[in-house]
Design a protein around this motif. Structure first.
Motif, PDB file in Angstrom:
ATOM      1  N   VAL A   2       4.790   7.182  11.288  1.00  0.00           N
ATOM      2  CA  VAL A   2       3.539   7.050  12.053  1.00  0.00           C
ATOM      3  C   VAL A   2       2.333   7.225  11.130  1.00  0.00           C
ATOM      4  N   LEU A   3       2.379   8.253  10.281  1.00  0.00           N
ATOM      5  CA  LEU A   3       1.272   8.489   9.344  1.00  0.00           C
ATOM      6  C   LEU A   3       1.082   7.296   8.419  1.00  0.00           C
ATOM      7  N   GLY A   4       2.187   6.692   7.980  1.00  0.00           N
ATOM      8  CA  GLY A   4       2.113   5.539   7.083  1.00  0.00           C
ATOM      9  C   GLY A   4       1.372   4.378   7.723  1.00  0.00           C
TER      10      GLY A   4
ATOM     11  N   LEU B 287      -5.520   7.047  -5.398  1.00  0.00           N
ATOM     12  CA  LEU B 287      -4.334   7.588  -4.742  1.00  0.00           C
ATOM     13  C   LEU B 287      -3.716   8.693  -5.588  1.00  0.00           C
ATOM     14  N   GLU B 288      -3.638   8.456  -6.889  1.00  0.00           N
ATOM     15  CA  GLU B 288      -3.038   9.453  -7.785  1.00  0.00           C
ATOM     16  C   GLU B 288      -3.816  10.772  -7.751  1.00  0.00           C
ATOM     17  N   LEU B 289      -5.142  10.660  -7.850  1.00  0.00           N
ATOM     18  CA  LEU B 289      -5.967  11.866  -7.847  1.00  0.00           C
ATOM     19  C   LEU B 289      -5.831  12.624  -6.530  1.00  0.00           C
ATOM     20  N   SER B 290      -5.797  11.881  -5.425  1.00  0.00           N
ATOM     21  CA  SER B 290      -5.683  12.509  -4.105  1.00  0.00           C
ATOM     22  C   SER B 290      -4.314  13.165  -3.927  1.00  0.00           C
ATOM     23  N   ALA B 291      -3.261  12.478  -4.402  1.00  0.00           N
ATOM     24  CA  ALA B 291      -1.916  13.046  -4.315  1.00  0.00           C
ATOM     25  C   ALA B 291      -1.818  14.319  -5.148  1.00  0.00           C
ATOM     26  N   LEU B 292      -2.363  14.278  -6.356  1.00  0.00           N
ATOM     27  CA  LEU B 292      -2.298  15.448  -7.239  1.00  0.00           C
ATOM     28  C   LEU B 292      -3.041  16.629  -6.626  1.00  0.00           C
ATOM     29  N   TYR B 293      -4.211  16.361  -6.058  1.00  0.00           N
ATOM     30  CA  TYR B 293      -4.992  17.432  -5.442  1.00  0.00           C
ATOM     31  C   TYR B 293      -4.230  18.059  -4.270  1.00  0.00           C
ATOM     32  N   ALA B 294      -3.746  17.223  -3.350  1.00  0.00           N
ATOM     33  CA  ALA B 294      -3.081  17.729  -2.154  1.00  0.00           C
ATOM     34  C   ALA B 294      -1.824  18.532  -2.505  1.00  0.00           C
ATOM     35  N   LEU B 295      -1.032  18.012  -3.435  1.00  0.00           N
ATOM     36  CA  LEU B 295       0.215  18.694  -3.814  1.00  0.00           C
ATOM     37  C   LEU B 295      -0.065  19.988  -4.582  1.00  0.00           C
TER      38      LEU B 295
ATOM     39  N   ARG C 112       6.420  15.943   0.549  1.00  0.00           N
ATOM     40  CA  ARG C 112       5.274  15.506  -0.262  1.00  0.00           C
ATOM     41  C   ARG C 112       4.484  14.413   0.457  1.00  0.00           C
ATOM     42  N   ARG C 113       5.216  13.454   1.060  1.00  0.00           N
ATOM     43  CA  ARG C 113       4.538  12.367   1.778  1.00  0.00           C
ATOM     44  C   ARG C 113       3.685  12.911   2.922  1.00  0.00           C
ATOM     45  N   THR C 114       4.254  13.836   3.704  1.00  0.00           N
ATOM     46  CA  THR C 114       3.517  14.384   4.845  1.00  0.00           C
ATOM     47  C   THR C 114       2.240  15.075   4.377  1.00  0.00           C
ATOM     48  N   ILE C 115       2.356  15.857   3.301  1.00  0.00           N
ATOM     49  CA  ILE C 115       1.183  16.571   2.780  1.00  0.00           C
ATOM     50  C   ILE C 115       0.094  15.593   2.353  1.00  0.00           C
ATOM     51  N   VAL C 116       0.458  14.606   1.540  1.00  0.00           N
ATOM     52  CA  VAL C 116      -0.550  13.678   0.997  1.00  0.00           C
ATOM     53  C   VAL C 116      -1.151  12.811   2.103  1.00  0.00           C
ATOM     54  N   LEU C 117      -0.297  12.238   2.965  1.00  0.00           N
ATOM     55  CA  LEU C 117      -0.804  11.400   4.050  1.00  0.00           C
ATOM     56  C   LEU C 117      -1.672  12.213   5.002  1.00  0.00           C
ATOM     57  N   GLY C 118      -1.202  13.410   5.372  1.00  0.00           N
ATOM     58  CA  GLY C 118      -1.952  14.240   6.312  1.00  0.00           C
ATOM     59  C   GLY C 118      -3.315  14.626   5.776  1.00  0.00           C
ATOM     60  N   VAL C 119      -3.378  14.992   4.504  1.00  0.00           N
ATOM     61  CA  VAL C 119      -4.653  15.391   3.894  1.00  0.00           C
ATOM     62  C   VAL C 119      -5.599  14.190   3.801  1.00  0.00           C
ATOM     63  N   MET C 120      -5.079  13.040   3.413  1.00  0.00           N
ATOM     64  CA  MET C 120      -5.956  11.880   3.247  1.00  0.00           C
ATOM     65  C   MET C 120      -6.434  11.299   4.580  1.00  0.00           C
ATOM     66  N   LEU C 121      -5.687  11.529   5.644  1.00  0.00           N
ATOM     67  CA  LEU C 121      -6.078  10.991   6.957  1.00  0.00           C
ATOM     68  C   LEU C 121      -7.017  11.921   7.722  1.00  0.00           C
TER      69      LEU C 121
ATOM     70  N   VAL D 276       0.838  -1.198   0.000  1.00  0.00           N
ATOM     71  CA  VAL D 276       0.000   0.000   0.000  1.00  0.00           C
ATOM     72  C   VAL D 276       0.877   1.254   0.000  1.00  0.00           C
ATOM     73  N   LEU D 277       1.911   1.269   0.848  1.00  0.00           N
ATOM     74  CA  LEU D 277       2.785   2.446   0.914  1.00  0.00           C
ATOM     75  C   LEU D 277       3.628   2.597  -0.347  1.00  0.00           C
ATOM     76  N   ALA D 278       3.991   1.464  -0.961  1.00  0.00           N
ATOM     77  CA  ALA D 278       4.732   1.539  -2.228  1.00  0.00           C
ATOM     78  C   ALA D 278       3.844   2.158  -3.312  1.00  0.00           C
ATOM     79  N   LEU D 279       2.554   1.775  -3.325  1.00  0.00           N
ATOM     80  CA  LEU D 279       1.608   2.363  -4.277  1.00  0.00           C
ATOM     81  C   LEU D 279       1.464   3.863  -4.028  1.00  0.00           C
ATOM     82  N   LEU D 280       1.426   4.217  -2.765  1.00  0.00           N
ATOM     83  CA  LEU D 280       1.290   5.626  -2.421  1.00  0.00           C
ATOM     84  C   LEU D 280       2.495   6.416  -2.925  1.00  0.00           C
ATOM     85  N   ASP D 281       3.690   5.894  -2.682  1.00  0.00           N
ATOM     86  CA  ASP D 281       4.906   6.576  -3.146  1.00  0.00           C
ATOM     87  C   ASP D 281       4.930   6.687  -4.669  1.00  0.00           C
TER      88      ASP D 281
END
Length: 230
Positions: free
Chosen positions: A166-168, A95-103, A119-128, A16-21
């Motif tokens: 922790v977010l991961g 995941l792609e759409l959410s990452a693009l939106y947050a960034l 970038r990871r903190t932004i995307v994870l924080g927004v999605m959580l 899951v985290l590899a997909l996120l990255d």
């Protein structure tokens, strides 16, 4: 005769985290194009107007992918297995759409997104959502609103790396259980899946939009100076 595929209840945390990255890496390159698209109709749009356009584009796109996959189960000759396979592929597009939106929102706010940990903190924080912001503020030893500006822009990358661990873990827990429910909902027959799929994605998008508004606060009055790319 049954043709059931071997059950695989949850992808592994690492997968899951590899997909996120992978999603973050792919979408980071498209941030400027996405913002340009949001400004197309009004080149003189303020940052606030562009952020509202980014929100609309994101909610519409994410809801559309959910309904499209859900509707597959109702199509003649399409079995549950095909719909499940499409849902698995759609995890990445969500995941792609959410990452693009947050960034993209971060970029409009002038928050640096040139380092992977930021970038990871932004995307994870927004999605959580709320749990993400609480984790970030606690781990960074800060309190107050708008972690997107206060933490991501100012905390050293090494600290962000610890926060992201922790977010991961939180992301895998939340994402795994929620996605399992959504996938099951999408393979319901007779078109019910389309309503569930689109509705679930709409709820996910709304959560991310509210979360991003809290993370970054009011839009800047003017456009930030573009970052220099080497």
């Amino acid at each position: 005769m049954t043709t059931e595929a071997p059950s695989e209840p949850e992808p592994s945390a690492g997968r899951v985290l590899a997909l996120l990255d992978k999603a973050i890496a792919a979408q980071s390159l498209l941030v400027h194009k996405n913002i340009a698209r949001a400004r197309q109709r009004n080149p003189d749009a303020t940052p606030e107007q562009v952020i509202r356009a980014l929100e609309r584009m994101y909610v519409s796109a994410l809801t559309g992918t959910g309904a499209a996959v859900g509707g597959t189960a109702a199509a003649p000759g399409v079995g549950t297995g095909v719909a499940l396979a499409m849902s698995a592929g759609e995890v990445f597009s969500s995941l792609e759409l959410s990452a693009l939106y947050a960034l993209s929102v971060a970029e409009v706010h002038g928050v640096p997104i040139d380092e992977i940990e930021r970038r990871r903190t932004i995307v994870l924080g927004v999605m959580l959502g709320g749990s993400g912001s609480a984790t970030i503020n606690k781990a960074a030893g800060r309190t107050g609103a708008h972690w997107g500006r206060q933490v991501v822009a100012k905390v050293p990358a090494e600290t962000l790396k610890q926060i992201n661990k922790v977010l991961g873990r939180n992301f895998v827990t939340k994402y795994g259980t929620k996605q399992g429910i959504i996938v099951l909902g999408r393979v319901a027959p007779f078109g019910i899946g389309a309503a569930i799929g689109g509705g679930a994605n709409a709820a996910m998008a709304s959560l991310a939009v509210r979360s991003a508004r809290r993370a970054f606060g009011p839009a800047p009055a003017t456009w930030p100076q573009p970052h220099q790319h080497s």
